[in-house]
Scaffold this active site. Structure first.
Site, PDB file in Angstrom:
ATOM      1  N   HIS A   1       0.552  -1.209  -0.009  1.00  0.00           N
ATOM      2  CA  HIS A   1      -0.104   0.137  -0.066  1.00  0.00           C
ATOM      3  C   HIS A   1       1.337   1.121  -0.016  1.00  0.00           C
ATOM      4  O   HIS A   1       1.612   1.622   0.787  1.00  0.00           O
ATOM      5  CB  HIS A   1      -0.956  -0.031   1.487  1.00  0.00           C
TER       6      HIS A   1
ATOM      7  N   HIS B   1       7.194   2.345   5.189  1.00  0.00           N
ATOM      8  CA  HIS B   1       8.670   2.802   4.753  1.00  0.00           C
ATOM      9  C   HIS B   1       7.576   3.967   5.365  1.00  0.00           C
ATOM     10  O   HIS B   1       6.323   4.578   5.403  1.00  0.00           O
ATOM     11  CB  HIS B   1       8.890   2.364   3.325  1.00  0.00           C
ATOM     12  N   GLU B   2       8.841   5.843   5.093  1.00  0.00           N
ATOM     13  CA  GLU B   2       8.256   6.812   5.448  1.00  0.00           C
ATOM     14  C   GLU B   2       7.518   6.819   6.737  1.00  0.00           C
ATOM     15  O   GLU B   2       6.409   7.789   6.778  1.00  0.00           O
ATOM     16  CB  GLU B   2       7.777   7.364   4.554  1.00  0.00           C
TER      17      GLU B   2
ATOM     18  N   GLU C   1      17.551   2.637  -1.883  1.00  0.00           N
ATOM     19  CA  GLU C   1      16.489   2.751  -3.590  1.00  0.00           C
ATOM     20  C   GLU C   1      17.536   4.422  -3.716  1.00  0.00           C
ATOM     21  O   GLU C   1      18.035   4.913  -4.728  1.00  0.00           O
ATOM     22  CB  GLU C   1      15.355   3.497  -2.418  1.00  0.00           C
TER      23      GLU C   1
HETATM   24 CA    CA Z   1      11.563   6.280   1.451  1.00  0.00          CA
END
Ligand code: CA
Length: 670
Positions: free
Chosen positions: A384, A453-454, A478
């Site tokens: 998601h 993530h984040e 990344e």
């Molecule tokens: Ca990231």
């Protein structure tokens, strides 16, 4: 569990009934079980102060405590001590999965009940714990006879370091959240920084400032106020209020881990120990540590797109090819990003993006791919990307989680790209803290493990909610695909900083380190030997094999990634210097084998470590993967020398690492 009460250090007081008007009886000293770490608490002119020492070294000079509440009622002075209790606790608990199986939680505690002498006579409890690996304290504001909502406008806690030191920091409250390169600077020059903040003090101690068990509160950042004094700076709501609660609050634990060398910070489990025991008894039925591949790196290097196009990564066809490869190489999990509707070429910009979490992209058939995976023993990892539009996400989350549950998907990676949640609130503020906890608890209801993530930083939630398996929360691989990249020393810094907070989904394992199919000039600044080392250096219960299948095809070094586990019985840091090198050894939880990972910054390095961690009564086959002779990040960086030799605990192991290089070893018990 055994919790018995006794008075720990009756330096000034031999009784638990406190004469609060008597000057010298307003002071307590709490020592850790081995006596090395001490906290001194004192009311000075009716204001609470604490200080910390390690052995003979004063670490924190008397420092302020308390809060500023809205209406300028200061919750940091005008206090008297109403009571104080000491206790000791010693328990060994087992991690469901982790970097160490059995963890000892051994501390002495002092709980001080304060009450203001005039005005609303507000009460405040401060709890202190002294461990052999550091100290912690938190505030408990109990329900009291004041009918109002509580708005915390500021926290007054300071960490008045006795001496300067080298701090390894990233900035707080910036566009890219915590995705910054660590830099080092004297404590006395810091601006506002995120935690964990690691400091090498002038007297040689390794210190890490962080927090534990952050629930319904704002996260703490640290700001230099004067000299070597750091102050808690809570991340605010959009309107500037730091924390808003109804009747009562419990702050997270403010933690100070203390090591005599930086490696001791890594094997300190103080943050986990300050979280509540496991509340989910069934996670073993849907989550066990694993390694996974993904339709992912292709998007980052520009081979594929996240969005629907003739280069779309997430197509049914690609998914089936990836499943075939995953099965062929003996892995069982596959992440597919960009499988759903809502992706656009500008998906990462700050906008209220409208992703669907249930509708397939046109060229992707989720049910068909799941079925194909089941036939080939490959389970999908759900994905998601919220784009930080939580209004949109929260409307769909139940339906989206129910879909995964129906399909037999047991992990979901949830991304929050964007500078602010809903383009309004900071990820690290109380709003974000509550959102990330809400989703974690909801995921548990649907038997889903979560990879954020984040996200908000980790404060040890995995102990209470072992479906909190990993998160990014730093600059991961990344960045090597599309930015100036992570310099080689990044990997020798994060084990001593970011990784102290918990597992990281770094996504290691790029074998085409020069990224020949990617953007010109963009690459991994290191060797394949270094990439192999990351599987032991970085702890996470799930580890990606991040590269494209064709880059693993036929590579002998892939064998190490097949062998290396992601669940450990024990962890030892054999050597390490922040920013320069680190050598880690871990014992597999499910076999008698040990693994070693070592990596260096841009400088080549000859590693020599004792193998005394091995069972002294056994012989092992060391399967060694290390930079080939003459290899460094610019010379033949993909060359890995693979060799085998028989070793014992009394042996020393020598490995020659190239610049930005590394090595990995499996010690197979014979
Ligand atoms: Ca990231």
């Amino acid at each position: 569990m055994n919790m018995k009460k006794h008075l720990i250090l009756p330096a000034l007081l031999l009784s638990v009934s406190i004469g609060y008007s008597q000057k010298n009886k307003n002071a307590y000293e709490l020592a850790s079980p081995n006596g090395q770490n001490k906290i001194k608490f004192e009311l000075v002119k009716n204001a609470p102060k604490y200080a910390v020492s390690h052995g003979k070294t004063e670490v924190i000079s008397p420092s302020e405590m308390g809060f500023v509440l809205k209406g300028n009622e200061d919750l940091s002075s005008n206090f008297e001590i109403k009571g104080a209790k000491t206790s000791t606790f010693d328990e060994t608990w087992e991690q469901v999965w982790g970097e160490k199986k059995n963890i000892r939680n051994h501390y002495n505690q002092l709980v001080v009940d304060l009450q203001q002498k005039t005005g609303n006579k507000r009460k405040l409890q401060i709890q202190f714990r002294a461990f052999d690996d550091g100290v912690a304290f938190r505030y408990v504001y109990p329900k009291q006879n004041v009918k109002d909502s509580i708005f915390i406008m500021d926290e007054k806690t300071t960490f008045n370091l006795k001496e300067d030191g080298k701090a390894w920091w990233i900035p707080a409250n910036r566009e890219n959240r915590d995705e910054y390169l660590f830099k080092d600077a004297p404590v006395s020059t810091l601006d506002t920084v995120l935690t964990p903040l690691t400091i090498e003090s002038k007297s040689g101690l390794a210190l890490s400032f962080h927090e534990a068990n952050l629930v319904d509160f704002a996260s703490m950042t640290l700001v230099n106020t004067k000299g070597t004094e750091l102050k808690s700076d809570l991340v605010p709501w959009a309107d500037g209020v730091k924390v808003r609660v109804k009747d009562s609050f419990t702050s997270s634990w403010r933690t100070i881990q203390i090591g005599e060398n930086p490696g001791e910070l890594i094997t300190s489990y103080l943050v986990l120990n300050l979280n509540e025991p496991n509340k989910l008894k069934n996670t073993n039925s849907y989550f066990r540590p694993y390694k996974y591949l993904g339709i992912w790196w292709g998007m980052h290097i520009g081979k594929y797109t996240f969005w629907e196009s003739d280069k779309q990564g997430a197509t049914t066809k690609h998914a089936e090819e990836y499943i075939d490869f995953t099965e062929k190489e003996g892995f069982n999990h596959l992440l597919i990003e960009g499988w759903n509707k809502g992706w656009t070429p500008a998906w990462y910009e700050n906008k209220m993006h409208m992703f669907s979490f249930t509708k397939n992209a046109d060229n992707f058939d989720l049910e068909k791919v799941v079925e194909y995976g089941k036939k080939h023993n490959v389970e999908l990892i759900g994905y998601h990307e919220t784009g930080s539009n939580l209004i949109n996400y929260l409307k769909q989350v139940d339906e989206a989680f129910a879909l995964y549950k129906k399909l037999g998907i047991h992990t979901v990676k949830i991304g929050h790209v964007g500078s602010k949640l809903n383009m309004k609130q900071m990820h690290f503020g109380q709003f974000g803290v509550n959102y990330f906890r809400y989703i974690l608890e909801k995921a548990a209801q649907y038997d889903l493990a979560v990879v954020y993530h984040e996200s908000i930083k980790d404060t040890g939630e995995r102990r209470t909610f072992p479906n909190m398996v990993s998160r990014e929360a730093a600059r991961g691989q990344e960045y090597n695909a599309w930015s100036e990249g992570n310099p080689p020393n990044h990997l020798t810094i994060i084990p001593f900083t970011r990784l102290l907070s918990g597992p990281m989904d770094f996504t290691p394992g790029i074998f085409d380190v020069e990224v020949k199919q990617g953007y010109p000039g963009k690459r991994v600044q290191g060797t394949v030997g270094q990439q192999l080392a990351l599987y032991v250096t970085i702890y996470a219960p799930i580890q990606m094999l991040a590269d494209l299948p064709e880059n693993y095809e036929g590579k002998p070094a892939l064998q190490f990634l097949k062998d290396v586990p992601t669940d450990w019985e024990d962890t030892k840091i054999l050597e390490g210097k922040i920013g320069e090198y680190i050598t880690t050894a871990r014992k597999d939880r499910n076999s008698a084998d040990w693994y070693l990972g070592t990596l260096t910054n841009e400088k080549p390095r000859n590693v020599e470590v004792s193998l005394s961690f091995l069972d002294p009564n056994a012989t092992y086959e060391a399967q060694i993967y290390v930079d080939a002779e003459g290899t460094d990040q610019t010379h033949n960086p993909e060359a890995v020398a693979i060799s085998k030799k028989t070793v014992k605990a009394s042996d020393k192991l020598q490995l020659k690492l190239g610049g930005a290089g590394g090595g990995a070893v499996r010690f197979k018990k014979l």
